[in-house]
Design a protein around this motif. Structure first.
Motif, PDB file in Angstrom:
ATOM      1  N   CYS A 158       0.825  -1.216   0.000  1.00 54.46           N
ATOM      2  CA  CYS A 158       0.000   0.000   0.000  1.00 54.46           C
ATOM      3  C   CYS A 158       0.853   1.257   0.000  1.00 54.46           C
ATOM      4  O   CYS A 158       2.057   1.227   0.292  1.00 54.46           O
ATOM      5  N   SER A 168      -1.857  -0.985  -3.849  1.00 57.62           N
ATOM      6  CA  SER A 168      -1.206  -1.084  -5.162  1.00 57.62           C
ATOM      7  C   SER A 168      -1.111  -2.519  -5.660  1.00 57.62           C
ATOM      8  O   SER A 168      -1.125  -2.757  -6.873  1.00 57.62           O
ATOM      9  N   LYS A 169      -1.037  -3.494  -4.734  1.00 61.14           N
ATOM     10  CA  LYS A 169      -0.875  -4.871  -5.173  1.00 61.14           C
ATOM     11  C   LYS A 169      -1.130  -5.813  -3.998  1.00 61.14           C
ATOM     12  O   LYS A 169      -0.944  -5.424  -2.842  1.00 61.14           O
ATOM     13  N   CYS A 171      -0.827 -10.276  -2.925  1.00 59.38           N
ATOM     14  CA  CYS A 171      -0.422 -11.613  -3.344  1.00 59.38           C
ATOM     15  C   CYS A 171      -0.436 -12.537  -2.140  1.00 59.38           C
ATOM     16  O   CYS A 171      -0.606 -12.093  -0.999  1.00 59.38           O
ATOM     17  N   GLY A 184       2.589 -12.926  -9.373  1.00 52.29           N
ATOM     18  CA  GLY A 184       2.151 -12.131  -8.233  1.00 52.29           C
ATOM     19  C   GLY A 184       0.787 -11.507  -8.375  1.00 52.29           C
ATOM     20  O   GLY A 184       0.377 -10.715  -7.523  1.00 52.29           O
ATOM     21  N   GLY A 185       0.062 -11.867  -9.428  1.00 49.28           N
ATOM     22  CA  GLY A 185      -1.265 -11.296  -9.611  1.00 49.28           C
ATOM     23  C   GLY A 185      -1.215  -9.978 -10.368  1.00 49.28           C
ATOM     24  O   GLY A 185      -0.147  -9.390 -10.581  1.00 49.28           O
ATOM     25  N   PRO A 186      -2.393  -9.469 -10.779  1.00 52.30           N
ATOM     26  CA  PRO A 186      -2.448  -8.225 -11.542  1.00 52.30           C
ATOM     27  C   PRO A 186      -2.249  -7.000 -10.646  1.00 52.30           C
ATOM     28  O   PRO A 186      -2.240  -7.119  -9.416  1.00 52.30           O
ATOM     29  N   GLU A 187      -2.082  -5.858 -11.265  1.00 55.46           N
ATOM     30  CA  GLU A 187      -2.069  -4.614 -10.510  1.00 55.46           C
ATOM     31  C   GLU A 187      -3.456  -4.392  -9.906  1.00 55.46           C
ATOM     32  O   GLU A 187      -4.475  -4.779 -10.470  1.00 55.46           O
ATOM     33  N   PHE A 188      -3.498  -3.772  -8.762  1.00 48.87           N
ATOM     34  CA  PHE A 188      -4.766  -3.628  -8.043  1.00 48.87           C
ATOM     35  C   PHE A 188      -5.808  -2.879  -8.867  1.00 48.87           C
ATOM     36  O   PHE A 188      -6.993  -3.238  -8.875  1.00 48.87           O
ATOM     37  N   GLU A 189      -5.366  -1.848  -9.581  1.00 45.74           N
ATOM     38  CA  GLU A 189      -6.312  -1.036 -10.351  1.00 45.74           C
ATOM     39  C   GLU A 189      -6.918  -1.798 -11.529  1.00 45.74           C
ATOM     40  O   GLU A 189      -7.906  -1.347 -12.116  1.00 45.74           O
ATOM     41  N   GLU A 190      -6.362  -2.945 -11.859  1.00 44.85           N
ATOM     42  CA  GLU A 190      -6.909  -3.758 -12.942  1.00 44.85           C
ATOM     43  C   GLU A 190      -8.057  -4.658 -12.475  1.00 44.85           C
ATOM     44  O   GLU A 190      -8.761  -5.256 -13.297  1.00 44.85           O
ATOM     45  N   GLN A 196     -12.290  -4.164  -5.668  1.00 46.61           N
ATOM     46  CA  GLN A 196     -11.409  -3.158  -5.050  1.00 46.61           C
ATOM     47  C   GLN A 196     -12.064  -2.584  -3.797  1.00 46.61           C
ATOM     48  O   GLN A 196     -11.428  -2.472  -2.741  1.00 46.61           O
TER      49      GLN A 196
END
Length: 242
Positions: A158, A168-169, A171, A184-190, A196
């Motif tokens: 964060c 921000s991310k 995992c 590690g997974g996508p970006e949070f905004e995606e 969210q």
């Protein structure tokens, strides 16, 4: 320096006329001792004396400047005693480091740990101009949520801005054996907007909200002062060593 040059001149003179010393009975040197070696040792001793004087003056000037800076900081903007808690979290100041830690137990199963940096970057505001730039400071913090003795943990990276947090991310960490090449997974905004919002609510239920951002900025401002004074004290102690 002039004294040192005069010693050198006397040494050269002695090298060119070593017999003069032997013809002067008032010198009182043993017959097997050459006066040029005596003079040379005196010159070296004089040079060492000058070198020590210069070193002492240099160290004295550094110490004076450091003491003045410490005194100024403590008189004009002294660091406060940092709080050892924030809501249900205990706070570990970690003196001498650029991080702090917050910990709490949530419910019967979850252990929550937050690690936050000191200010790590700044961003110009919309009011910033070329002549009068304005910046807002940024703090990175990582939330680690584990359940019981499980080796896996949810890790959420964060940002803490002056009055808000931003994810921000996230995992899943599998102990210390997680490979750097793991997905590690996508970006949070995606992520989906509703997902969210649900994750922000998930953090807020655990005491991680915009209030934490305000606390961290206030805490790190004070920690920056304390670490600066501590750093100067360490430098002063080193210079004072003989």
């Amino acid at each position: 320096m002039a004294r040192f040059v005069r010693c050198l001149r006397r040494t050269l003179f002695s090298n060119s006329s070593p017999s003069i010393a032997y013809r002067n009975p008032r010198i009182g040197l043993p017959s097997n001792q050459n006066p040029k070696f005596i003079i040379s040792r005196r010159c070296l001793s004089s040079g060492s004396y000058v070198s020590e004087m210069q070193k002492s003056a240099f160290q004295g000037n550094i110490l004076r400047l450091i003491r003045n800076e410490i005194e100024y900081e403590l008189d004009h903007s002294p660091p406060l005693q940092p709080p050892n808690s924030f809501g249900p979290f205990t706070v570990d100041e970690r003196p001498g480091e650029q991080w702090i830690s917050l910990k709490r137990r949530f419910g019967d199963a979850e252990d929550i740990k937050i690690e936050a940096t000191m200010f790590d970057r700044s961003v110009p505001t919309s009011k910033s101009t070329k002549t009068e730039p304005e910046y807002i400071l940024h703090i990175t913090f990582i939330v680690n949520i584990s359940k019981g003795g499980a080796s896996e943990a949810l890790e959420i990276m964060c940002s803490a801005w002056p009055d808000t947090i931003e994810i921000s991310k996230l995992c899943i960490r599998k102990g210390n054996n997680t490979s750097l090449s793991s997905y590690g997974g996508p970006e949070f905004e995606e992520l989906d907007d509703q997902l969210q919002d649900a994750l922000y609510q998930y953090l807020e239920e655990r005491g991680i909200s915009d209030e934490l951002a305000v606390f961290l900025h206030r805490y790190m401002k004070n920690k920056g002062k304390a670490e600066y004074v501590r750093w100067m004290e360490n430098v002063k102690s080193y210079v004072e060593q003989k």
